[in-house]
Design an enzyme around this catalytic site. Structure first.
Site, PDB file in Angstrom:
ATOM      1  N   GLU A   1       0.829  -1.210   0.000  1.00  0.00           N
ATOM      2  CA  GLU A   1       0.000   0.000   0.000  1.00  0.00           C
ATOM      3  C   GLU A   1       0.866   1.263   0.000  1.00  0.00           C
ATOM      4  O   GLU A   1       0.527   2.260  -0.615  1.00  0.00           O
ATOM      5  CB  GLU A   1      -0.918   0.014   1.239  1.00  0.00           C
ATOM      6  CG  GLU A   1      -2.084  -0.945   1.170  1.00  0.00           C
ATOM      7  CD  GLU A   1      -3.099  -0.557   0.122  1.00  0.00           C
ATOM      8  OE1 GLU A   1      -2.748  -0.573  -1.076  1.00  0.00           O
ATOM      9  OE2 GLU A   1      -4.239  -0.250   0.477  1.00  0.00           O
TER      10      GLU A   1
ATOM     11  N   THR B   1      -4.949   7.459  -5.290  1.00  0.00           N
ATOM     12  CA  THR B   1      -5.034   7.660  -3.843  1.00  0.00           C
ATOM     13  C   THR B   1      -4.033   8.717  -3.382  1.00  0.00           C
ATOM     14  O   THR B   1      -4.362   9.578  -2.556  1.00  0.00           O
ATOM     15  CB  THR B   1      -4.769   6.323  -3.101  1.00  0.00           C
ATOM     16  OG1 THR B   1      -5.797   5.402  -3.485  1.00  0.00           O
ATOM     17  CG2 THR B   1      -4.819   6.494  -1.599  1.00  0.00           C
TER      18      THR B   1
HETATM   19  N1  HSE Z   1      -7.903   5.451   3.794  1.00  0.00           N
HETATM   20  C1  HSE Z   1      -7.351   5.536   2.481  1.00  0.00           C
HETATM   21  C2  HSE Z   1      -7.660   6.906   1.901  1.00  0.00           C
HETATM   22  C3  HSE Z   1      -7.968   4.462   1.636  1.00  0.00           C
HETATM   23  O1  HSE Z   1      -8.823   7.282   1.931  1.00  0.00           O
HETATM   24  O2  HSE Z   1      -6.766   7.592   1.443  1.00  0.00           O
HETATM   25  C4  HSE Z   1      -7.502   4.442   0.222  1.00  0.00           C
HETATM   26  O3  HSE Z   1      -8.150   3.381  -0.457  1.00  0.00           O
END
Ligand code: HSE
Length: 307
Positions: free
Chosen positions: A128, A181
């Site tokens: 991630e 993201t």
């Molecule tokens: N919590 C993360 C964000 C999840 O919202 O940036 C990304 O899938």
């Protein structure tokens, strides 16, 4: 076992009131990963279908996560990984998490399970970090553990898994645009007001309580986000209209799935989930934006081996 085939489920992170700490596991969509044991040491990604992604293990989330796991062990063989992508990168339903979780889960199975599923979250988070620049666990935890997960703390990692109430269904629409993201994290403000924080932790507590007590009204009352949603929803086509129409159709709550562009809804019962799906379909059908809708029960088992 010489090889394994893994179903790597999509996930919905944040769930409005739990930015970076809440997530759920979907059942109806996921990647497939096949891993073969090999006499040659190290990790190789030998094939990727469905998306144009790097085979270089340092540039691929599955490679990075798998290598993080392998670095903990001293073994004299290796692994060849095939990735069959069904979840589009940048869709907001945990595409990178599915690949990272799939790689570490598959390796762990072939190694005779030296790690628990919770321990695997730590390795999957390394993938991630490559995808988004942050080691958030709110997609990889539900992918590996199933149900709902709450990250109580990141340092040290403290994950609580919560069973879904039996009648909860997610309807998720994916407008086919890509939102990275990393870029959607860059639009966030580093500080929040005390007023917003109070509202958010009240809702988060309410949501968790609603999950444990199967109180669908409380779940519904708690699905709000005044911190992240206002900043990100402007990048998501039809967000406001989808929210209005889904709520009018009886949805318990609507929000951004992960960092978007997917929009999730939680619904009581399959019939309601389908009604919400029809309402969302109507909204998108009026535009020329291609979209996909997934209706899914909350997946209680998470990632799993398939034949
Ligand atoms: N919590 C993360 C964000 C999840 O919202 O940036 C990304 O899938």
């Amino acid at each position: 076992m010489k090889s394994v085939k893994v179903f790597c489920p999509a996930t919905v992170a944040n769930l409005s009131c739990g930015f970076d700490v809440l997530g759920l596991c979907l059942d109806s969509i996921g990647d497939e990963i096949i891993i073969h044991k090999s006499a040659a040491k190290g990790i190789r990604i030998t094939k990727i279908t469905g998306e144009d992604l790097p085979l270089d293990i340092k540039k691929n989330v599955a490679g990075v996560a798998a290598q993080a796991l392998l670095d903990e062990l001293d073994i004299d063989f290796g692994f060849d990984i095939e990735i069959h992508k069904k979840i589009k990168p940048g869709s907001g339903i945990g595409s990178s998490a599915a690949s990272a979780a799939g790689a570490v889960f598959g390796l762990n199975e072939l190694l005779g399970k030296p790690f628990t599923r919770k321990e695997l979250v730590y390795f999957a988070m390394k993938g991630e970090a490559l995808a988004s620049g942050s080691e958030h666990a709110d997609n990889v935890a539900p992918a590996l553990l199933g149900g709902f997960t709450l990250i109580r703390g990141y340092n040290p990692l403290d994950i609580i898994r919560i069973e879904s109430p039996p009648d909860l269904y997610a309807t998720v629409v994916h407008p086919q645009i890509e939102l990275k993201t990393s870029e959607m994290r860059a639009v966030l403000k580093p500080e929040v007001s005390l007023k917003s924080a109070i509202s958010q932790w009240g809702n988060l507590g309410g949501f968790i309580s609603g999950l444990y007590t199967h109180d669908y009204d409380l779940i519904s009352r708690s699905l709000h986000d005044e911190i992240v949603e206002p900043l990100r929803s402007v990048f998501i086509p039809n967000f406001k209209e989808v929210k209005t129409k889904a709520m009018e159709s009886g949805s318990l709550g609507v929000g951004i799935s992960g960092s978007g562009p997917s929009i999730f809804t939680l619904n009581k019962g399959i019939e309601n989930a389908q009604n919400v799906s029809f309402a969302i379909e109507k909204v998108f059908s009026k535009t020329d934006i291609p979209f996909e809708i997934h209706i899914s029960k909350i997946n209680p088992d998470g990632i799993r081996l398939i034949n």
